[in-house]
Design a protein around this motif. Structure first.
Motif, PDB file in Angstrom:
ATOM      1  N   TRP A 135       0.826  -1.213   0.000  1.00 24.33           N
ATOM      2  CA  TRP A 135       0.000   0.000   0.000  1.00 24.33           C
ATOM      3  C   TRP A 135       0.861   1.265   0.000  1.00 24.33           C
ATOM      4  N   SER A 136       2.015   1.219   0.617  1.00 21.95           N
ATOM      5  CA  SER A 136       2.890   2.395   0.666  1.00 21.95           C
ATOM      6  C   SER A 136       3.427   2.786  -0.706  1.00 21.95           C
ATOM      7  N   ARG A 137       3.309   1.897  -1.694  1.00 23.03           N
ATOM      8  CA  ARG A 137       3.833   2.154  -3.042  1.00 23.03           C
ATOM      9  C   ARG A 137       2.742   2.479  -4.052  1.00 23.03           C
TER      10      ARG A 137
ATOM     11  N   ALA B 122      -7.467   4.045 -18.369  1.00 24.25           N
ATOM     12  CA  ALA B 122      -8.860   4.244 -18.787  1.00 24.25           C
ATOM     13  C   ALA B 122      -9.366   3.048 -19.577  1.00 24.25           C
ATOM     14  N   GLY B 123     -10.498   2.504 -19.159  1.00 23.89           N
ATOM     15  CA  GLY B 123     -11.139   1.394 -19.856  1.00 23.89           C
ATOM     16  C   GLY B 123     -10.492   0.044 -19.632  1.00 23.89           C
ATOM     17  N   GLN B 124      -9.407  -0.008 -18.859  1.00 20.95           N
ATOM     18  CA  GLN B 124      -8.705  -1.279 -18.649  1.00 20.95           C
ATOM     19  C   GLN B 124      -9.178  -1.961 -17.372  1.00 20.95           C
ATOM     20  N   VAL B 125      -9.207  -3.286 -17.403  1.00 25.44           N
ATOM     21  CA  VAL B 125      -9.576  -4.069 -16.233  1.00 25.44           C
ATOM     22  C   VAL B 125      -8.383  -4.130 -15.296  1.00 25.44           C
ATOM     23  N   VAL B 126      -8.572  -3.658 -14.064  1.00 31.27           N
ATOM     24  CA  VAL B 126      -7.509  -3.679 -13.072  1.00 31.27           C
ATOM     25  C   VAL B 126      -7.954  -4.574 -11.917  1.00 31.27           C
ATOM     26  N   ILE B 127      -7.199  -5.635 -11.682  1.00 31.23           N
ATOM     27  CA  ILE B 127      -7.492  -6.587 -10.611  1.00 31.23           C
ATOM     28  C   ILE B 127      -6.653  -6.202  -9.399  1.00 31.23           C
ATOM     29  N   ASN B 128      -7.328  -5.807  -8.345  1.00 28.83           N
ATOM     30  CA  ASN B 128      -6.644  -5.373  -7.139  1.00 28.83           C
ATOM     31  C   ASN B 128      -6.583  -6.506  -6.128  1.00 28.83           C
ATOM     32  N   CYS B 129      -5.379  -6.851  -5.684  1.00 33.70           N
ATOM     33  CA  CYS B 129      -5.240  -7.824  -4.605  1.00 33.70           C
ATOM     34  C   CYS B 129      -4.548  -7.205  -3.400  1.00 33.70           C
ATOM     35  N   CYS B 130      -4.466  -5.871  -3.362  1.00 33.92           N
ATOM     36  CA  CYS B 130      -3.790  -5.183  -2.266  1.00 33.92           C
ATOM     37  C   CYS B 130      -4.706  -5.058  -1.050  1.00 33.92           C
ATOM     38  N   VAL B 131      -4.130  -5.197   0.119  1.00 32.88           N
ATOM     39  CA  VAL B 131      -4.794  -4.875   1.375  1.00 32.88           C
ATOM     40  C   VAL B 131      -4.087  -3.644   1.925  1.00 32.88           C
ATOM     41  N   PRO B 132      -4.826  -2.605   2.345  1.00 32.92           N
ATOM     42  CA  PRO B 132      -4.190  -1.350   2.759  1.00 32.92           C
ATOM     43  C   PRO B 132      -3.557  -1.436   4.148  1.00 32.92           C
ATOM     44  N   LEU B 133      -2.326  -1.943   4.183  1.00 34.61           N
ATOM     45  CA  LEU B 133      -1.622  -2.182   5.440  1.00 34.61           C
ATOM     46  C   LEU B 133      -0.560  -1.117   5.701  1.00 34.61           C
ATOM     47  N   ASP B 134      -0.230  -0.944   6.993  1.00 31.94           N
ATOM     48  CA  ASP B 134       0.857  -0.054   7.355  1.00 31.94           C
ATOM     49  C   ASP B 134       2.203  -0.703   7.023  1.00 31.94           C
TER      50      ASP B 134
END
Length: 212
Positions: free
Chosen positions: A67-69, A81-93
């Motif tokens: 998350w820091s990056r 724009a218009g692209q499929v973005v798969i997020n697997c990030c958890v917003p951690l410290d």
């Protein structure tokens, strides 16, 4: 399909390698170690390059950085724009012990606000990376373990769901992106079970509704 893997840590490295084995055109980007990107590209039969090069023309983008990056990698990726973005990030410290976003919003929702023209879908963050290879090796066996999938774009969820199936999991529909407010803390429960409880880190799960 061309898949951009943004991040070369445990999640990005393992998922990119498996999707490469499935025949996808995988491009690895964003690492402190250029040698690591070269190795991942070689082992997966894919390529490596800058974030902009990886994202250009990609049918799906995996966001798998700490998350820091986030701000740095998004700046390099553009508006997607218009692209499929798969997020697997958890917003951690920085210590990976506490969630820094919630409960009236979530990491997934904040990402969608940062890049509103991208087609966001979230999944893959509720089972540790150590589970991916053994599940892939057993992917023709039933029943498959579940992975929660959530987002507001049905077509993006379908594309992400197909990629989840290809590595041996069954995507479990979990609603819109707002569900991330509850899934991201659940991901910390799965991390506790995987890394701090006996039995090893290759943790999977499956939800079933009981019927009379």
């Amino acid at each position: 399909m061309k898949i951009a893997i943004l991040g070369s840590g445990l999640m990005g490295a393992k998922l990119g390698t498996l999707w490469g084995q499935c025949g996808h055109d995988v491009t690895f980007a964003y690492s402190r170690s250029p040698a690591k990107l070269e190795r991942l590209a070689r082992e997966s039969g894919g390529a490596h390059g800058t974030v902009a090069e990886a994202v250009a023309g990609a049918g799906a983008i995996l966001l798998a950085v700490h998350w820091s990056r986030i701000e740095d990698v998004l700046a390099q990726a553009g508006d997607m724009a218009g692209q499929v973005v798969i997020n697997c990030c958890v917003p951690l410290d920085e210590s990976n012990t506490d969630i820094v976003v919630g409960m009236t919003t979530s990491g997934a929702e904040e990402l969608a606000r940062m890049r509103p023209r991208a087609r966001w879908v979230a999944t893959l963050n509720t089972s540790p990376s150590e589970s991916f290879a053994p599940v892939f090796a057993r992917k023709h066996l039933d029943p498959s373990p579940h992975l929660l999938i959530y987002g507001d774009d049905p077509e993006a969820k379908e594309i992400a769901g197909d990629l989840v199936r290809e590595i041996g999991f069954e995507p479990l529909e979990a609603g819109g992106l707002r569900t991330a407010r509850f899934v991201e803390p659940f991901a910390m429960v799965t991390a506790e079970l995987a890394y701090n409880q006996p039995g090893g880190a290759a943790l999977t799960y499956r939800f079933d509704k009981l019927r009379d």
